[in-house]
Each structure stands twice: as C-alpha cells, then as structure tokens.
Write a protein that holds these residues in place. Structure first.
Motif, PDB file in Angstrom:
ATOM      1  N   UNK A  60     -10.679   8.955 -12.856  1.00  0.00           N
ATOM      2  CA  UNK A  60     -10.669   7.947 -11.796  1.00  0.00           C
ATOM      3  C   UNK A  60     -10.279   8.577 -10.464  1.00  0.00           C
ATOM      4  N   UNK A  61     -11.219   8.535  -9.522  1.00  0.00           N
ATOM      5  CA  UNK A  61     -11.006   9.207  -8.234  1.00  0.00           C
ATOM      6  C   UNK A  61      -9.761   8.696  -7.520  1.00  0.00           C
ATOM      7  N   UNK A  62      -9.551   7.377  -7.548  1.00  0.00           N
ATOM      8  CA  UNK A  62      -8.377   6.823  -6.878  1.00  0.00           C
ATOM      9  C   UNK A  62      -7.081   7.291  -7.505  1.00  0.00           C
ATOM     10  N   UNK A  63      -7.043   7.303  -8.836  1.00  0.00           N
ATOM     11  CA  UNK A  63      -5.830   7.746  -9.533  1.00  0.00           C
ATOM     12  C   UNK A  63      -5.564   9.225  -9.277  1.00  0.00           C
ATOM     13  N   UNK A  64      -6.620  10.035  -9.309  1.00  0.00           N
ATOM     14  CA  UNK A  64      -6.471  11.475  -9.060  1.00  0.00           C
ATOM     15  C   UNK A  64      -5.910  11.709  -7.660  1.00  0.00           C
ATOM     16  N   UNK A  65      -6.512  11.036  -6.680  1.00  0.00           N
ATOM     17  CA  UNK A  65      -6.066  11.220  -5.294  1.00  0.00           C
ATOM     18  C   UNK A  65      -4.652  10.699  -5.086  1.00  0.00           C
TER      19      UNK A  65
END
Length: 201
Positions: A60-65
């Motif tokens: 998940x891009x949001x979680x990674x960021x």
C-alpha cells in the motif's frame, strides 16, 4: 537499513520512489512489468507497490510513505507528533486515497484502462463532476505559493502531487492547482524518481 522497492512506472509505486528520493535513502528497485502480466512476488495480490525493509514486506503506497516519512522524521517530510501541523498532515495523507483518488480512478478506468467493451460511458460524467468538485476545494486550499502545510514540503504533497498528475488536462480550469502541480514536479527528487529504472539507486 536495506530497502527494496517493487515498482511499475505509471502506477502508485511512484509515490514511495519519490519519497525515497526526497529522503535521500539508498534503495534497490525491482521493475515489475505489471501491464505485461507480471505479478509482484512480494504482494499477496501480485500488485505494486511493495517494499521489503530488512526483508519484511510492506504494501500500500500510502502506508509505505506514511511509515517511511515517520521513521525518518529527522528528514523533515513528516511533522512531529506534537507539531501544530500534524493533524492537517494526517488529514491530507488520508484525503488523497479516500476522497481525491476514487473519482479520478473511475475516469481513468472507463476512458483508458479497461478494454472498451468493459467501459461504462455513463460513469465518466458522474466521476468527472465529483472530481471537479474536489478540485474546486483544492483550488481554494492551494491559492498560495507554498504546499499543503504552508512553506514546508511534506510527504502529503507527494501523495497529492502524484494523483493530480493522473489527469493534468482537467486542472486547466483550476490555476492554483495547476501551479501547485508544476511546483512540486519541478523538485529534483521528483525528476530522479521519474527517471528510467536503470538510473535508480
């Protein structure tokens, strides 16, 4: 820390790549030909993005960021927990996938991504109307020369900037939003993140 990014150009995986460049962290990139049918072995659904951090997968891009910006808070891409900007930072981090993305993705799905026989033409004007409603709100919010949190660029700007780049032709009626997108995408880290994979660290 060993960071591996599983990446396909033209997808949400640009978000963690851009953030890694802003953080100036070393990382190894694995190119996944998602549109050619290749599955990402690290993602349970075969999708991108995903990272492995010291061998542990995260999707998940949001979680990674969100995690990376907080883990390296000293780099200034996320406000400290006691900062007066933190609440608004969280707001924008969730606003992008929760409010901005859905109508934009519906437009893309039914004009470009899906095979023509699966597209539903009636969805496009409805989604466009919803997207323009959000853009009007952002035009008021971004009617200045800075970023979402004021003068300081943050990870929230990465989330927003990548999504606004999906449909740049729809921004022309909203000059503050268009100017904001131009502002964030002239950053050196963005340009490095958009380079061919062979140029990545």
């Amino acid at each position: 820390m060993e960071i591996e990014l599983f990446y396909t150009p033209g997808t949400r995986s640009i978000r963690p790549r851009w953030l890694l460049e802003e953080l100036e962290l070393p990382y190894r990139i694995h190119s996944i030909d998602l549109f050619g049918g290749e599955r990402n072995p690290v993602h349970p659904l075969g999708s991108v993005p995903a990272v492995r951090i010291d061998g542990e997968p995260l999707i998940e891009s949001g979680a990674i960021c969100h995690w990376l910006a907080d883990r390296f808070m000293d780099r200034g891409l996320a406000p400290p927990m006691d900062s007066p900007h933190r609440a608004h930072y969280e707001q924008w981090m969730f606003f992008v996938p929760g409010t901005l993305e859905p109508p934009a993705f519906d437009i893309l799905l039914h004009t470009a991504i899906l095979p023509e026989k699966h597209r539903v033409e009636a969805i496009v004007p409805f989604a466009t109307s919803g997207y323009r409603r959000v853009l009007r709100m952002l035009a008021e919010e971004l009617d200045h020369d800075g970023y979402l949190l004021g003068e300081r660029f943050s990870c929230a700007d990465i989330m927003l900037g990548t999504t606004l780049g999906w449909l740049p032709e729809l921004l022309e009626s909203y000059p503050p939003v268009l100017a904001y997108l131009e502002r964030v995408t002239t950053r050196p880290a963005y340009k490095r993140a958009m380079a061919p994979v062979s140029h990545a660290a």
